[in-house]
Design an enzyme around this catalytic site. Structure first.
Site, PDB file in Angstrom:
ATOM      1  N   LYS A  95      -8.326  -4.359  -4.063  1.00  0.00           N
ATOM      2  CA  LYS A  95      -6.999  -4.937  -3.807  1.00  0.00           C
ATOM      3  C   LYS A  95      -7.011  -6.464  -3.912  1.00  0.00           C
ATOM      4  CE  LYS A  95      -5.100  -0.875  -1.637  1.00  0.00           C
ATOM      5  NZ  LYS A  95      -4.434  -0.239  -0.491  1.00  0.00           N
TER       6      LYS A  95
ATOM      7  N   ASP B 121       0.875  -1.164   0.000  1.00  0.00           N
ATOM      8  CA  ASP B 121       0.000   0.000   0.000  1.00  0.00           C
ATOM      9  C   ASP B 121       0.917   1.220   0.000  1.00  0.00           C
ATOM     10  OD1 ASP B 121      -2.306   1.684   0.462  1.00  0.00           O
ATOM     11  OD2 ASP B 121      -1.673   1.785   2.558  1.00  0.00           O
TER      12      ASP B 121
ATOM     13  N   ASP C  37      -0.198   4.990   0.801  1.00  0.00           N
ATOM     14  CA  ASP C  37      -0.494   5.983   1.840  1.00  0.00           C
ATOM     15  C   ASP C  37      -0.362   5.387   3.236  1.00  0.00           C
ATOM     16  OD1 ASP C  37      -1.091   7.948  -0.068  1.00  0.00           O
ATOM     17  OD2 ASP C  37      -3.155   7.241  -0.239  1.00  0.00           O
TER      18      ASP C  37
ATOM     19  N   THR D  13      -8.711  -1.904   3.482  1.00  0.00           N
ATOM     20  CA  THR D  13      -8.691  -2.378   2.097  1.00  0.00           C
ATOM     21  C   THR D  13      -7.480  -3.266   1.831  1.00  0.00           C
ATOM     22  OG1 THR D  13      -7.555  -0.375   1.340  1.00  0.00           O
ATOM     23  CG2 THR D  13      -9.960  -0.372   1.233  1.00  0.00           C
TER      24      THR D  13
ATOM     25  N   GLY E 231     -11.184   3.198   8.099  1.00  0.00           N
ATOM     26  CA  GLY E 231     -11.752   2.445   9.214  1.00  0.00           C
ATOM     27  C   GLY E 231     -12.815   1.467   8.765  1.00  0.00           C
TER      28      GLY E 231
END
Length: 221
Positions: free
Chosen positions: A155, A17, A19, A179, A50
């Protein structure tokens, strides 16, 4: 945890990922701060990560508030305020030295992620991210909803695509958000990362949860 560690030691591909994992902050939040809309956008990012609203809902809502045009984006990229998480470069170099394929898989935008990938020697073909759309005058025109990463469940789709097209047997996903956690399965393992922000739901869903990349480097060394 031991099962995940075993997959990690044998990994043939790693999906990061971006970020709050590869970089210390959230790219869209940083863009919002640059455009003086930071607080409003950050609150929606927290909801999205969240898992309290669908990813696409949160993305659409944030972009409708933000309305970034081409010059906003170019100015932000030139400012280059995004910081790599400590140890990330070292980990990527180690993986590359072992001929382990490295991918960036993000709900963020390829125009922001490309300069990050360039610094890590990761080719554009190894980036799975979203695409902003602009009108002829450069004004914001939405985003490409055909990209798998533009929706919840994106994903896992990327993980499935990579396993089917590349034949990976030990594909590992690393990330901080809901995610990312849902990528395994089909990814062979998920490692939760809390070095920049700890999300309790992700921590609870992770068999192996780390707070720094040195832990991952040590396991491969």
């Amino acid at each position: 945890m031991e099962k995940v560690k075993e997959v990690w030691r044998q990994c043939d591909a790693v999906c990061f990922d971006v970020d709050s994992t590869v970089i210390t902050g959230e790219g869209l939040d940083e863009l919002a701060s640059y455009m003086n809309k930071g607080e409003e956008i950050a609150a929606l990012t927290r909801k999205a990560m969240g898992g309290t609203m669908t990813f696409r809902e949160a993305l659409e809502m944030r972009l409708n508030i933000l309305q970034p045009n081409k010059s906003d984006l170019q100015g932000f990229i030139q400012k280059n305020s995004l910081q790599f998480t400590e140890g990330l470069r070292e980990l990527v170099l180690l993986l590359q030295s072992k001929n382990i394929d490295v991918y960036l898989v993000s709900g963020g935008f390829i125009s922001i992620i490309q300069p990050i990938a360039d610094q890590l020697n990761i080719p554009t073909s190894s980036i799975y991210a979203n695409h902003l759309k602009f009108n002829e005058d450069g004004s914001y025109a939405g985003f490409d909803v055909d990209q798998p990463t533009s929706a919840s469940g994106g994903k896992p789709k990327v993980a499935q695509i990579l396993k089917e097209t590349k034949g990976y047997k030990h594909l590992v996903f690393i990330g901080d958000g809901a995610t990312d956690a849902e990528a395994s399965p089909p990814a062979d393992a998920f490692i939760g990362f809390g070095g920049n922000v700890v999300r309790d739901s992700v921590k609870q869903a992770s068999s192996w949860y780390v707070y720094n990349f040195q832990e991952l480097i040590a396991e491969l060394s």
